[in-house]
Structure formats: structure tokens, C-alpha cells
Design an enzyme around this catalytic site. Structure first.
Site, PDB file in Angstrom:
ATOM      1  N   HIS A   6       0.831  -1.211   0.000  1.00  0.00           N
ATOM      2  CA  HIS A   6       0.000   0.000   0.000  1.00  0.00           C
ATOM      3  C   HIS A   6       0.865   1.260   0.000  1.00  0.00           C
ATOM      4  CE1 HIS A   6      -3.647   2.374   0.949  1.00  0.00           C
ATOM      5  NE2 HIS A   6      -2.785   3.136   1.624  1.00  0.00           N
ATOM      6  N   GLU A   7       1.786   1.314   0.938  1.00  0.00           N
ATOM      7  CA  GLU A   7       2.620   2.521   1.063  1.00  0.00           C
ATOM      8  C   GLU A   7       3.596   2.663  -0.101  1.00  0.00           C
ATOM      9  OE1 GLU A   7       1.949   4.822   3.102  1.00  0.00           O
ATOM     10  OE2 GLU A   7       0.452   3.650   4.184  1.00  0.00           O
ATOM     11  N   HIS A  43       1.962   4.764  -2.770  1.00  0.00           N
ATOM     12  CA  HIS A  43       2.101   6.208  -2.532  1.00  0.00           C
ATOM     13  C   HIS A  43       3.530   6.671  -2.810  1.00  0.00           C
ATOM     14  CE1 HIS A  43      -1.868   6.418  -0.878  1.00  0.00           C
ATOM     15  NE2 HIS A  43      -1.592   5.738   0.222  1.00  0.00           N
TER      16      HIS A  43
END
Length: 340
Positions: free
Chosen positions: A18-19, A22
Site C-alpha cells: 500500500h505505502e 504512494h
């Protein structure tokens, strides 16, 4: 204890994906990234710095974050988050949940590839022990030529023919090592499925392309199920972090396919929940960017940061509430006492 370690490892992998979404898009559009963190809280267990970015692991495996210049505060740096075009900031925000969906597709695809797909060939792939076929002497690799004199051209035809022979003996002609052999077998009625069986299964073939396609289909199926749940939500179907650990532990006791399915399911859920229009989540940040686009100017970064902080506190309160609900639901206090 082993279950907890497995669950923490799974949470860590989900957070990394997920990170990383980003992080990678932020780097791609030229935003200055101060820290890439897996986990929350202090102190940092491990850290190192490469270039302008510090990479760290924190003690609580319940999340993670990418700290970007100017994301929650005013900044005059031309590489700050708030000084980048609106489209670039939206891409950065959406990239996290998007990576969760990609990760789910990979997991589901891996599961389907490992399981394989049954072919329609008439060659027997496996024999179920202690069923009529094995008892009669039929082996895996035998090619079924005919049943009761009727030529068999597909596995579907074999299944349909056997299912129609309830309480009847059947004569099966097979080809083994270039020689034809015949067997007389009385099928068995499976009381659970109410189907007539002799205990054979088709040849399994692995297909990378089909696995990817099925992985994508399974991911969209989970998304549709989640959206249907939001239309008629029920607290009895919601679990928190402790509940997830319990479910992962139960899956780990069965087989790797169950684990891949559960982790893929959690990954899709994480992606969808993060897109909800709630402050502190990616969806909440996306809403503020949409408002900025409609207004033609950004909101006060300090005020927006306060709203996200408030949302974060409320989310943490909800998480604590869900932890107590999970403990009560799964009787986990008893499990904890059993460990000691």
C-alpha cells in the site's frame, strides 16, 4: 504465538504494498519524501537513510505511512506535495489502494496457478483412495476410451455418463501403456452431494494467462461483495485487527490456498476502506483534492491537517472498540490464557 507472528507478517506485507504505491508515484512526480515507514508508533525499531528519504520500521504493525513535504502543512518548497499539480496529487493518493488491488490479483492468480485448471481430456489425473476405481485397479494416467461401449470424447461426457449409472455396474475400457484394458465397476453414491462417483479426477493443467484472468475476476468479485455489504452493513460481519489475526490463524491451519485467499480478500478490503471519504484515509484526502479542484484554490493546509488528525483519532478509537468486540466474539481471552 505462531498465528500472531504470521498475522503480523501479513499485515506488514499488505502495508508495504500500500505505502509503496504512494511512495513510488510520489517519487515519480517529483515530490520530496522524508520518510517511508512500515508500522506506527515509537521508537523506531530500524531505520536507514538513502538520499533524501529515511526508511524505517516502527513497533505497531497496524499501518504505515509515507511522509511527504507539504502534505499536512504549508510549504514553499517547489517539490512539496501541495505545490504539485492537482492530477499529480490525486495519483499519489489513489496509488496506495490501487496497489492493494494489484497485490490481491497477484495472490489470487498465484492461488489459481498452484491449484491448476481441470482439462476436458479423457485421461485420468488422479485416483481417490478406497473408491471403486482404485479398488478395481484403474490408475492415474489411464485414458478412458469408452463406458459401456460408448466412446468417450471429453471429461464432461465421462462425468455425465457415470452420473447416469446409479445402482448399475459399468464397463470401462481404458488405454494404458499402449494396451487396452477393461474393468467392471459399480459406482458409489456420495450421500453429501447425491452424485454417483467412481473416484477419478481429470488431468490438471497450469496456465499463467488463465490464472491472471481468474485472479482479476476474483478481485472484482470481492469488490462487488464489499459494495453490496456497504449497501446493507451489519456489525456482526465486521471484524477488527484481532479478529483478522484469528481468521488468518484458522486459514493457516488448513492450507496455503486458504491463506492466499484470505490475504487477497484482506488486501481488497484494505484498498476499498482506504477509498472511503473519511478524514485521515486516502478517500478523505481525495475528497479535499476534489473540493480544491471545484473551488479553484486549495483549502488551508493547517485546517485540513487538523481535520485529518481528528479523523485519525476517531479511527483509532473505532479500532480499540473493534478489538474488544473481537476478543468477546472469538473468546480470545481464553486462548490467551491457554498460551500460559
Amino acid at each position: 504465538m505462531e498465528t500472531i507472528l504470521i498475522a503480523f507478517l501479513i499485515f506488514g506485507v499488505l502495508v508495504v504494498f500500500h505505502e509503496f504505491g504512494h511512495f513510488s508515484v510520489a517519487k515519480l512526480v517529483g515530490i520530496k519524501v522524508h520518510e517511508f515507514s512500515i508500522g506506527m508508533g515509537k521508537p523506531r525499531i530500524f531505520k536507514f537513510k538513502k538520499g533524501e528519504t529515511e526508511y524505517s520500521i516502527r513497533p505497531l504493525p497496524i499501518g504505515g505511512y509515507v511522509k511527504m513535504e507539504g502534505e499536512d502543512e504549508a510549504s514553499t518548497d517547489e517539490r512539496s506535495f501541495n505545490n504539485k499539480p492537482l492530477w499529480a496529487r490525486m495519483l499519489v493518493i489513489v496509488a496506495g489502494p490501487f496497489m492493494n488491488f494489484i497485490f490481491a490479483i497477484l495472490l489470487f492468480s498465484m492461488m489459481f496457478y498452484m491449484i491448476g485448471f481441470p482439462t476436458n481430456d479423457t485421461t485420468i489425473g488422479d485416483i481417490i483412495p478406497n473408491y471403486p476405481a482404485q479398488m478395481a485397479g484403474i490408475k492415474a494416467g489411464d485414458k478412458i476410451l469408452s463406458i459401456d461401449g460408448k466412446e468417450m470424447n471429453s471429461w464432461k461426457q465421462i462425468v455425465e455418463t457415470i452420473h447416469s449409472k446409479k445402482d448399475q455396474k459399468i464397463n470401462i475400457k481404458i488405454l494404458r501403456d499402449g494396451k487396452e484394458k477393461s474393468f467392471s465397476i459399480k459406482p458409489l453414491l456420495n450421500k453429501e452431494t447425491n452424485q454417483v462417483m467412481i473416484g477419478i479426477s481429470p488431468t490438471i493443467k497450469k496456465s499463467f494467462a488463465k490464472s491472471i484472468s481468474m485472479g482479476f475476476d476474483r478481485m472484482t468479485f470481492v469488490i462487488k461483495s464489499m459494495l453490496a455489504f456497504f449497501m446493507k452493513p451489519s456489525m456482526k460481519d465486521v471484524v477488527g485487527p484481532v479478529g483478522i489475526i484469528h481468521i488468518v490463524g484458522q486459514a493457516a491451519k488448513t492450507n496455503i490456498y486458504s491463506v492466499l485467499w484470505i490475504v487477497g480478500f484482506i488486501s481488497v478490503n484494505l484498498g476499498i476502506v482506504n477509498l472511503l471519504p473519511i478524514p485521515a484515509l486516502d478517500g478523505g484526502r481525495l475528497v479535499f483534492l476534489i473540493i480544491e479542484g471545484l473551488r479553484g484554490k486549495p483549502l488551508d493546509p493547517e485546517k485540513e491537517g487538523f481535520i485529518h488528525l481528528t479523523g485519525f483519532v476517531l479511527l483509532m478509537s473505532l479500532m480499540v472498540f473493534m478489538i474488544f468486540k473481537d476478543v468477546e466474539r472469538f473468546k480470545l481471552f481464553q486462548h490467551i490464557f491457554d498460551l500460559f
